[in-house]
Design a protein around this motif. Sequence first.
Motif, PDB file in Angstrom:
ATOM      1  N   SER A  22       0.922  11.587 -10.198  1.00 26.91           N
ATOM      2  CA  SER A  22       1.929  11.002 -11.101  1.00 26.91           C
ATOM      3  C   SER A  22       1.538  10.148 -12.223  1.00 26.91           C
ATOM      4  O   SER A  22       1.902  10.319 -13.585  1.00 26.91           O
ATOM      5  CB  SER A  22       3.026  10.215 -10.289  1.00 26.91           C
ATOM      6  N   ALA A  23       0.445   9.415 -11.918  1.00 26.08           N
ATOM      7  CA  ALA A  23       0.170   8.344 -13.120  1.00 26.08           C
ATOM      8  C   ALA A  23      -0.750   9.321 -13.893  1.00 26.08           C
ATOM      9  O   ALA A  23      -0.599   8.877 -15.335  1.00 26.08           O
ATOM     10  CB  ALA A  23      -0.906   7.396 -12.440  1.00 26.08           C
ATOM     11  N   PHE A  24      -1.561  10.012 -13.679  1.00 28.17           N
ATOM     12  CA  PHE A  24      -2.303  11.033 -14.678  1.00 28.17           C
ATOM     13  C   PHE A  24      -1.316  11.891 -15.740  1.00 28.17           C
ATOM     14  O   PHE A  24      -1.359  11.752 -16.719  1.00 28.17           O
ATOM     15  CB  PHE A  24      -3.116  12.051 -13.879  1.00 28.17           C
ATOM     16  N   PHE A  54     -12.638   8.386 -12.194  1.00 30.75           N
ATOM     17  CA  PHE A  54     -11.356   7.495 -11.914  1.00 30.75           C
ATOM     18  C   PHE A  54     -11.159   7.220 -10.539  1.00 30.75           C
ATOM     19  O   PHE A  54     -10.184   6.682 -10.258  1.00 30.75           O
ATOM     20  CB  PHE A  54     -10.264   8.433 -12.652  1.00 30.75           C
ATOM     21  N   ASN A  55     -11.968   7.283  -9.752  1.00 29.82           N
ATOM     22  CA  ASN A  55     -11.877   7.299  -8.274  1.00 29.82           C
ATOM     23  C   ASN A  55     -11.858   5.758  -8.175  1.00 29.82           C
ATOM     24  O   ASN A  55     -11.504   5.383  -6.900  1.00 29.82           O
ATOM     25  CB  ASN A  55     -12.924   7.838  -7.565  1.00 29.82           C
ATOM     26  N   VAL A  78      -2.938   0.856 -11.427  1.00 30.94           N
ATOM     27  CA  VAL A  78      -3.688   0.567 -12.733  1.00 30.94           C
ATOM     28  C   VAL A  78      -3.780   1.639 -13.797  1.00 30.94           C
ATOM     29  O   VAL A  78      -3.396   1.424 -14.846  1.00 30.94           O
ATOM     30  CB  VAL A  78      -5.225   0.336 -12.493  1.00 30.94           C
ATOM     31  N   LEU A  79      -4.009   3.058 -13.135  1.00 30.01           N
ATOM     32  CA  LEU A  79      -3.739   4.052 -14.014  1.00 30.01           C
ATOM     33  C   LEU A  79      -2.209   4.123 -14.724  1.00 30.01           C
ATOM     34  O   LEU A  79      -2.224   4.497 -15.646  1.00 30.01           O
ATOM     35  CB  LEU A  79      -4.239   5.398 -13.177  1.00 30.01           C
ATOM     36  N   ASP A  80      -1.243   4.080 -13.743  1.00 28.73           N
ATOM     37  CA  ASP A  80      -0.055   4.140 -14.270  1.00 28.73           C
ATOM     38  C   ASP A  80       0.477   3.256 -15.280  1.00 28.73           C
ATOM     39  O   ASP A  80       1.046   3.424 -16.350  1.00 28.73           O
ATOM     40  CB  ASP A  80       1.018   3.830 -13.084  1.00 28.73           C
ATOM     41  N   ALA A  81      -0.078   1.944 -15.114  1.00 25.29           N
ATOM     42  CA  ALA A  81       0.128   0.874 -16.122  1.00 25.29           C
ATOM     43  C   ALA A  81      -0.673   1.019 -17.379  1.00 25.29           C
ATOM     44  O   ALA A  81      -0.248   0.506 -18.406  1.00 25.29           O
ATOM     45  CB  ALA A  81      -0.137  -0.608 -15.540  1.00 25.29           C
ATOM     46  N   GLY A  82      -1.718   1.659 -17.412  1.00 30.00           N
ATOM     47  CA  GLY A  82      -2.592   1.804 -18.481  1.00 30.00           C
ATOM     48  C   GLY A  82      -3.911   0.928 -18.598  1.00 30.00           C
ATOM     49  O   GLY A  82      -4.096  -0.124 -17.888  1.00 30.00           O
ATOM     50  N   ALA A 123      -3.697  -4.817  -9.112  1.00 32.92           N
ATOM     51  CA  ALA A 123      -3.778  -5.072 -10.349  1.00 32.92           C
ATOM     52  C   ALA A 123      -5.060  -5.548 -10.750  1.00 32.92           C
ATOM     53  O   ALA A 123      -5.430  -6.714 -11.378  1.00 32.92           O
ATOM     54  CB  ALA A 123      -2.829  -6.191 -10.952  1.00 32.92           C
ATOM     55  N   MET A 124      -6.106  -4.669 -10.237  1.00 32.19           N
ATOM     56  CA  MET A 124      -7.688  -4.973 -10.570  1.00 32.19           C
ATOM     57  C   MET A 124      -8.373  -3.604 -10.497  1.00 32.19           C
ATOM     58  O   MET A 124      -8.052  -2.630 -10.189  1.00 32.19           O
ATOM     59  CB  MET A 124      -8.016  -6.165  -9.220  1.00 32.19           C
TER      60      MET A 124
END
Length: 210
Positions: free
Chosen positions: A13-15, A124-125, A131-135, A201-202
């Motif tokens: 979903s984030a991708f 991306f692993n 994090v991916l979703d937020a950018g 958030a890291m």
Amino acid sequence: MKILVIGAGNMGSAFVKQLHAADHQVTVASKTAEKARALASRHAGVRAVAPQGAADGQEVVIVATPYGAAVDALRVAGDLGGKVVLDITNPLTPDYMGLTIGHSTSAAEEIARAVPGALVVKGFNTLFAQVLDAGADFGHGQVVSVFLASDSDQAKKTATALAQSLGFKTVDAGSLKNARYLEPLAGLNVYLGYGAGLGTAMAPAWIDKT
């Protein structure tokens, strides 16, 4: 790019969100058709398709399933010969606090063996879905790093361009066997985030003075 995302969970979903925002042509497939349709409906122009043959006509295939389901999902997707396959999986134990394989192989290498002809890139692993979703922009000049490992220069260049189009800093992590380092790094990140309670958030980063 024409990009297929296999999987409609948190990472998938984030991708889809970030790829759509970067104006890529995005298709999503999932073994649960309802999830794929629901995800696609949130982003105008994103298509949901059945898993069978979903890779046809795509330039990049992102496998965003659990590691244990990745090979079957890729085989169902169709002919992957010459296509860039971005493996974001980690071979985590059920409690997420360990790896099921490592040292002499990696999830990425096992996937590459199982789908010969595909140009597999590990990347991306090391990122949480949050994090991916937020950018990529963490503020204060901090940009999230994406580590990319592959035996194909062509595939690595494609994955680098993709990651940078989403705003991420990219780090060339060498050949695919170096996924043996990236997957334990992700394991450490998971431990810190969940096991040590530091939150999601890291992300790991590579810094230098140049």
